[in-house]
Design a protein around this motif. Structure first.
Motif, PDB file in Angstrom:
ATOM      1  N   UNK A  48       0.835  -1.203   0.000  1.00 54.22           N
ATOM      2  CA  UNK A  48       0.000   0.000   0.000  1.00 54.22           C
ATOM      3  C   UNK A  48       0.871   1.254   0.000  1.00 54.22           C
ATOM      4  N   UNK A  49       1.937   1.242   0.790  1.00 59.67           N
ATOM      5  CA  UNK A  49       2.850   2.387   0.809  1.00 59.67           C
ATOM      6  C   UNK A  49       3.491   2.596  -0.562  1.00 59.67           C
ATOM      7  N   UNK A  50       3.936   1.516  -1.194  1.00 61.11           N
ATOM      8  CA  UNK A  50       4.556   1.635  -2.517  1.00 61.11           C
ATOM      9  C   UNK A  50       3.545   2.156  -3.542  1.00 61.11           C
ATOM     10  N   UNK A  51       2.312   1.719  -3.423  1.00 59.42           N
ATOM     11  CA  UNK A  51       1.283   2.214  -4.342  1.00 59.42           C
ATOM     12  C   UNK A  51       1.060   3.714  -4.166  1.00 59.42           C
ATOM     13  N   UNK A  52       1.043   4.155  -2.909  1.00 60.03           N
ATOM     14  CA  UNK A  52       0.862   5.580  -2.639  1.00 60.03           C
ATOM     15  C   UNK A  52       2.010   6.406  -3.188  1.00 60.03           C
ATOM     16  N   UNK A  53       3.239   5.977  -2.940  1.00 57.81           N
ATOM     17  CA  UNK A  53       4.380   6.793  -3.381  1.00 57.81           C
ATOM     18  C   UNK A  53       4.510   6.795  -4.901  1.00 57.81           C
ATOM     19  N   UNK A  65       5.170   8.772   2.230  1.00 61.62           N
ATOM     20  CA  UNK A  65       5.043   7.321   2.062  1.00 61.62           C
ATOM     21  C   UNK A  65       6.404   6.680   1.814  1.00 61.62           C
ATOM     22  N   UNK A  66       7.265   7.364   1.053  1.00 64.65           N
ATOM     23  CA  UNK A  66       8.598   6.828   0.764  1.00 64.65           C
ATOM     24  C   UNK A  66       9.434   6.745   2.033  1.00 64.65           C
ATOM     25  N   UNK A  67       9.401   7.804   2.830  1.00 66.10           N
ATOM     26  CA  UNK A  67      10.159   7.807   4.083  1.00 66.10           C
ATOM     27  C   UNK A  67       9.614   6.739   5.041  1.00 66.10           C
ATOM     28  N   UNK A  68       8.285   6.657   5.138  1.00 65.52           N
ATOM     29  CA  UNK A  68       7.663   5.659   6.008  1.00 65.52           C
ATOM     30  C   UNK A  68       8.032   4.245   5.559  1.00 65.52           C
ATOM     31  N   UNK A  69       8.027   4.018   4.244  1.00 67.66           N
ATOM     32  CA  UNK A  69       8.395   2.706   3.709  1.00 67.66           C
ATOM     33  C   UNK A  69       9.842   2.359   4.053  1.00 67.66           C
ATOM     34  N   UNK A  70      10.741   3.314   3.841  1.00 69.29           N
ATOM     35  CA  UNK A  70      12.155   3.051   4.156  1.00 69.29           C
ATOM     36  C   UNK A  70      12.336   2.692   5.630  1.00 69.29           C
ATOM     37  N   UNK A  71      11.711   3.460   6.514  1.00 66.19           N
ATOM     38  CA  UNK A  71      11.839   3.193   7.948  1.00 66.19           C
ATOM     39  C   UNK A  71      11.203   1.858   8.333  1.00 66.19           C
ATOM     40  N   UNK A 109      13.768  12.932  -4.930  1.00 73.20           N
ATOM     41  CA  UNK A 109      13.507  12.914  -3.501  1.00 73.20           C
ATOM     42  C   UNK A 109      13.010  11.543  -3.038  1.00 73.20           C
ATOM     43  N   UNK A 110      12.171  10.925  -3.862  1.00 76.21           N
ATOM     44  CA  UNK A 110      11.666   9.589  -3.556  1.00 76.21           C
ATOM     45  C   UNK A 110      12.712   8.542  -3.910  1.00 76.21           C
ATOM     46  N   UNK A 111      13.434   8.781  -4.988  1.00 74.85           N
ATOM     47  CA  UNK A 111      14.460   7.841  -5.431  1.00 74.85           C
ATOM     48  C   UNK A 111      15.493   7.586  -4.336  1.00 74.85           C
ATOM     49  N   UNK A 112      15.870   8.629  -3.623  1.00 74.65           N
ATOM     50  CA  UNK A 112      16.867   8.471  -2.557  1.00 74.65           C
ATOM     51  C   UNK A 112      16.352   7.572  -1.447  1.00 74.65           C
ATOM     52  N   UNK A 113      15.076   7.731  -1.080  1.00 72.07           N
ATOM     53  CA  UNK A 113      14.500   6.898  -0.017  1.00 72.07           C
ATOM     54  C   UNK A 113      14.436   5.435  -0.446  1.00 72.07           C
ATOM     55  N   UNK A 114      14.002   5.206  -1.669  1.00 79.90           N
ATOM     56  CA  UNK A 114      13.895   3.829  -2.155  1.00 79.90           C
ATOM     57  C   UNK A 114      15.275   3.210  -2.363  1.00 79.90           C
TER      58      UNK A 114
END
Length: 927
Positions: A48-53, A65-71, A109-114
């Motif tokens: 769900x997080x990946x779908x959101x981001x 969502x990206x930060x939450x997913x990484x953590x 910005x999202x790429x760095x988190x993933x």
């Protein structure tokens, strides 16, 4: 594991709660965070997080969502033995199948988190569980899209950088070989393309296929990149480094690596790099955007000047003078930009300093260059720099208010010159004998410490604090004693200061030009608390008169920072200072422990009530230290807390387990009978904790620590009804999951039980569980495994216990257990005389307790809260070998002829010879 559907309703719910986590109001934010914690264990949560981001129309939600997913990945991806898998296998497979493509197609910005998430997953799964990761990445090099290529490179860097610090092993070499076989050639081809792009005179055919094939061509392109001056790559921003600065900086870093790792191959080209980098340094300004470039350039020179075959490049006096004048001194100066940066983010600078992460600063690099030059040219370098130091101090003396930065640079240069070797525990352990540290302290450091105006020259005040901290092992004791009350006076003043007082300890020092908020207080306290702690460890009882003043200030700071415990180094040194104060004071007068409890317990109570997770392991350690100082009694304030220590929620957090077990041991040691008499539920509560710990391979030894204390200190009648169940639990664990660590702990416990209750009681409880169980334990566990026991006290417990089994258990002499008597005695003699058996089966994998992941604070051992090793047998048995001889003599007297007969028929000759030595030493003989 519950299941969350991948539908719009759940996406909308997740969006709403993510948005609430960004709300500055704690009343809104914290419930949202708690909700996410409760649902993150559900299947499809991560998807769900990946779908959101990927698909959300709100960029803020995508990033959140990206930060939450990484953590989430950071907390839960690792599979911990004996703990439930927090991410379903289906989710794991789906994540790995989609994350690389999603990362490469996302905004930066999202790429760095993933990218970070991929590196975390790769750390656990690559290459065995993710064999196609590299192949998927290198195929993207052909895309021609540098956004995608940069994403691949960023991910590869985060995935491979751990190889720099891993311990050597065949598994590591195999993994690195796989990486090189898959990644090296595509990366080299990519580099060729880049070189063609920036060097128009170079064709693809001119470049080598591999680095070692044609060093000259390769280095020519590196050198060309270093001297490149392309206006398109430059930036007018004086704060942010542009692409050209970053490129040149990385080349300097690479050149330093080649000089260190490929010394012979790189040697012919090194003088050209030295010249180019020197010219770069002397022509580069003081702007912040050049900091990384200048730092790496100086580090290159530092790495080169330390190598014997390059020292001829630096030995000329004019060269050394030029380096000092044009490189070192300018890069030790305190700039206006530094003052502005300090005002904007002072806490970040002190954090970098305390963690030693200021490796990229100009000052740190200049310091390393000074030390490197001193390796071969200590005399000339000291003489040259001493002239500059005197000149700077003279300028300061002319007009302190205008020229205080000169003194700051002088202190820093002296520190760099004088520091030859250091440790975290002792500070500087080897100093430059040509620098008079004590004279400099008296003339230039002490006056700043004594200054009554704490708001004047705050950087110089902190320079003085740092000087004491760094050179504490080199300064005379009387100078340290003189410094302690001055340090405390600064700490005392900081509790009320809400404006100009700033400090930056260790490498970078910044000042404030006007009023600021109270966050500056934390920075000053960090450096002062660390200095006080280190000085106390040297001065011990000499500082007792100052402790009451200090404790009042430290408890005020503790209460303040418990509201927001975001500075881990500061927190740690604060608790270390408290522990050291307790140890020193109570060593001189144990009765003063009540004064510490009176000061600390109100703060501890608030921390416990507010469940400040970061501080709980520290609080439990300090409480253990305080309780252990008491004589054989437990104060009422501790007893009131006892039931709360058994709450399951505390034991769910990995970081709490070691300090909590130690605290419960202190309770049992000081008042086992009091605990047993206070309420009927206390013993079951303790045994419930034991049962939880014993079920975990990671924490079973902690369960045995607690169990041993229960056996040793609780009244026999209070646990008699639970003894059989305790052994049943242990046998069940032995049957389901036997490990070497568990066996060693089990052996110590069994023999402690024997020492406490007697050999007959041990035999009877085993045989009450199952007929002939006693013999099975002796034959299958004690005799073959006792050689694995380690530790002086542990071996002593086993020796005394086995001696009791041999000599005080009638069943060993006149039943079918008799056949085990001689093998057991031989095993005991082996425990005395043979090396420890430290072998571990290949299929065993022990988890590092402090490395287990999860949403918990890790356990950080306080050095000054350490517990002395406890010997439950004590002086009752001095030499276990003598005890064995005396006990055998007593047994043979009761059964004449039996013992010599058993020894002569089946005893190993070498073991028999050792036994004869024990008998002679004890001046007894067998009858």
């Amino acid at each position: 594991m519950a299941h969350m559907e991948l539908n719009d309703a759940n996406l909308q719910t997740l969006t709403e709660f993510l948005r609430k986590t960004l709300n500055p109001d704690p009343a809104v934010r914290r419930p949202a965070e708690k909700f996410l914690e409760t649902v993150e264990g559900n299947q499809n949560y991560s998807l769900l997080l990946l779908t959101l981001l990927e698909k959300s129309q709100d960029d803020v939600i995508r990033v959140c969502a990206a930060v939450t997913f990484k953590n989430y990945i950071k907390r839960n991806w690792r599979i911990v033995e004996d703990e439930p898998n927090k991410i379903s296998e289906a989710d794991r497979t789906a994540i790995k199948a989609n994350i690389v493509n999603l990362m490469l197609s996302s905004p930066e910005q999202i790429q760095k988190q993933l990218s970070d998430a991929i590196s975390i997953i790769g750390r656990e799964d690559f290459p065995q569980k993710w064999p196609d990761l590299l192949t998927e990445m290198v195929t993207r090099f052909r895309s021609g899209d540098f956004h995608i290529i940069n994403g691949v490179l960023r991910t590869a860097h985060s995935l491979f950088k751990r190889y720099r610090h891993e311990f050597k092993s065949n598994e590591l070499w195999s993994e690195i070989k796989l990486v090189l076989d898959t990644f090296a050639l595509p990366l080299t081809e990519l580099f060729k393309v880049c070189c063609v792009a920036v060097g128009p005179k170079t064709t693809l055919d001119d470049l080598p296929e591999f680095f070692e094939d044609n060093m000259e061509t390769w280095m020519t392109n590196f050198h060309g990149l270093l001297t490149l001056d392309n206006k398109l790559l430059q930036t007018d921003d004086e704060e942010e480094a542009g692409l050209l600065e970053l490129l040149k900086s990385q080349i300097c870093d690479n050149a330093a690596l080649y000089a260190q790792k490929y010394d012979e191959e790189f040697q012919p080209y090194l003088p050209r790099f030295v010249t180019a980098i020197w010219n770069l340094l002397v022509s580069t300004g003081q702007e912040v955007k050049y900091d990384l470039l200048v730092s790496n350039a100086i580090q290159f020179l530092a790495s080169v000047c330390e190598r014997p075959h390059y020292k001829h490049l630096f030995e000329d006096q004019s060269t050394l003078t030029s380096i000092c004048e044009k490189v070192i001194v300018p890069n030790m100066e305190f700039r206006s930009a530094d003052e502005e940066a300090f005002e904007d983010n002072s806490e970040e600078y002190i954090r970098r300093d305390l963690e030693g992460s200021d490796i990229d600063t100009r000052r740190r690099a200049a310091c390393d260059l000074v030390r490197g030059l001193c390796k071969f040219f200590e005399g000339p370098v000291t003489a040259i720099f001493s002239g500059y130091v005197n000149s700077m101090l003279t300028e300061y003396a002319k007009s302190p208010r205008e020229n205080w930065k000169h003194k700051d640079a002088a202190i820093y240069l002296v520190t760099s010159l004088a520091s030859k070797a250091q440790t975290q525990k002792h500070g500087i352990t080897q100093a430059n004998e040509l620098v008079n540290l004590n004279e400099f302290f008296v003339n230039h450091i002490l006056p700043d410490l004594k200054s009554s105006n704490i708001d004047e020259f705050p950087v110089l005040k902190t320079d003085a604090i740092k000087y004491v901290m760094i050179f504490r092992s080199q300064l005379p004791k009387e100078q340290l004693l003189q410094a302690v009350p001055l340090l405390i006076s600064h700490l005392q003043a900081q509790s009320t200061v809400e404006h100009t007082y700033a400090a930056h300890a260790l490498e970078r020092l910044f000042t404030m030009r006007g009023p600021n908020n109270s966050s500056c207080v934390f920075i000053c306290v960090s450096s002062i608390s660390k200095a006080i702690m280190r000085s106390f460890s040297l001065l011990q009882e000499a500082i007792v008169p100052y402790i009451p003043t200090l404790i009042g200030q430290l408890t005020q700071k503790l209460l303040l920072v418990s509201k927001n415990p975001s500075k881990p180094h500061f927190n740690h040194y604060l608790f270390e200072s408290l522990c050291l104060s307790v140890r020193i004071t109570c060593k001189a007068n144990p009765a003063t422990v009540s004064s510490f409890e009176e000061a600390l317990f109100p703060v501890f109570t608030e921390i416990l009530q507010n469940d400040v997770q970061e501080f709980l392991p520290y609080v439990f350690q300090v409480m253990s230290l305080l309780l252990e100082i008491h004589s054989n009694s437990i104060p009422a304030s501790y007893m009131a807390l006892f039931p709360h220590l058994l709450q399951p929620v505390l034991w769910e957090r990995t970081g709490n387990i070691p300090p909590l077990v130690r605290l419960l041991q202190a309770y049992l040691e000081k008042g086992g009978a009091t605990i047993a008499a206070s309420a009927a539920d206390k013993v079951p509560g303790l045994l419930g904790v034991f049962q939880k710990l014993i079920a975990s391979k990671a924490n079973d030894h902690q369960g045995f620590y607690l169990l041993n204390s229960i056996i040793e200190h609780m009244p026999a009648e209070s646990i008699i009804q639970y003894r059989k169940q305790i052994f049943i639990l242990l046998f069940q664990r032995l049957q389901s999951s036997k490990t070497t660590k568990f066996i060693k702990s089990f052996l110590v416990f069994v023999n402690l039980y024997c020492v406490k209750y007697g050999a007959i009681a041990l035999q009877e409880i085993f045989d009450s569980i199952q007929p002939k169980m006693f013999g099975m334990v002796l034959e299958k566990i004690i005799i073959p495994e006792v050689q694995k026991v380690s530790g002086i006290v542990e071996k002593k417990i086993c020796a005394v216990g086995i001696t009791k089994i041999l000599t005080e258990c009638p069943a060993m002499m006149d039943t079918e257990y008799t056949k085990l008597w001689t093998p057991l005695l031989q095993a005991l003699i082996g425990l005395f005389e043979l090396p420890e058996d430290d072998s571990i089966p290949d299929d065993e994998h022990f988890i590092d307790i402090e490395d287990t992941p999860g949403y918990q604070t890790a356990f950080s051992q306080l050095a000054f809260a350490g517990k002395k090793e406890h010997d439950p047998i004590g002086d009752a048995v001095g030499n276990p070998k003598i005890l064995l001889a005396q006990s055998l003599h007593k047994l043979s007297t009761a059964c004449p002829g039996r013992v010599p007969s058993m020894l002569s028929t089946s005893m190993n000759a070498e073991a028999l010879q050792f036994l004869q030595g024990y008998l002679q030493a004890a001046t007894v003989q067998l009858v």
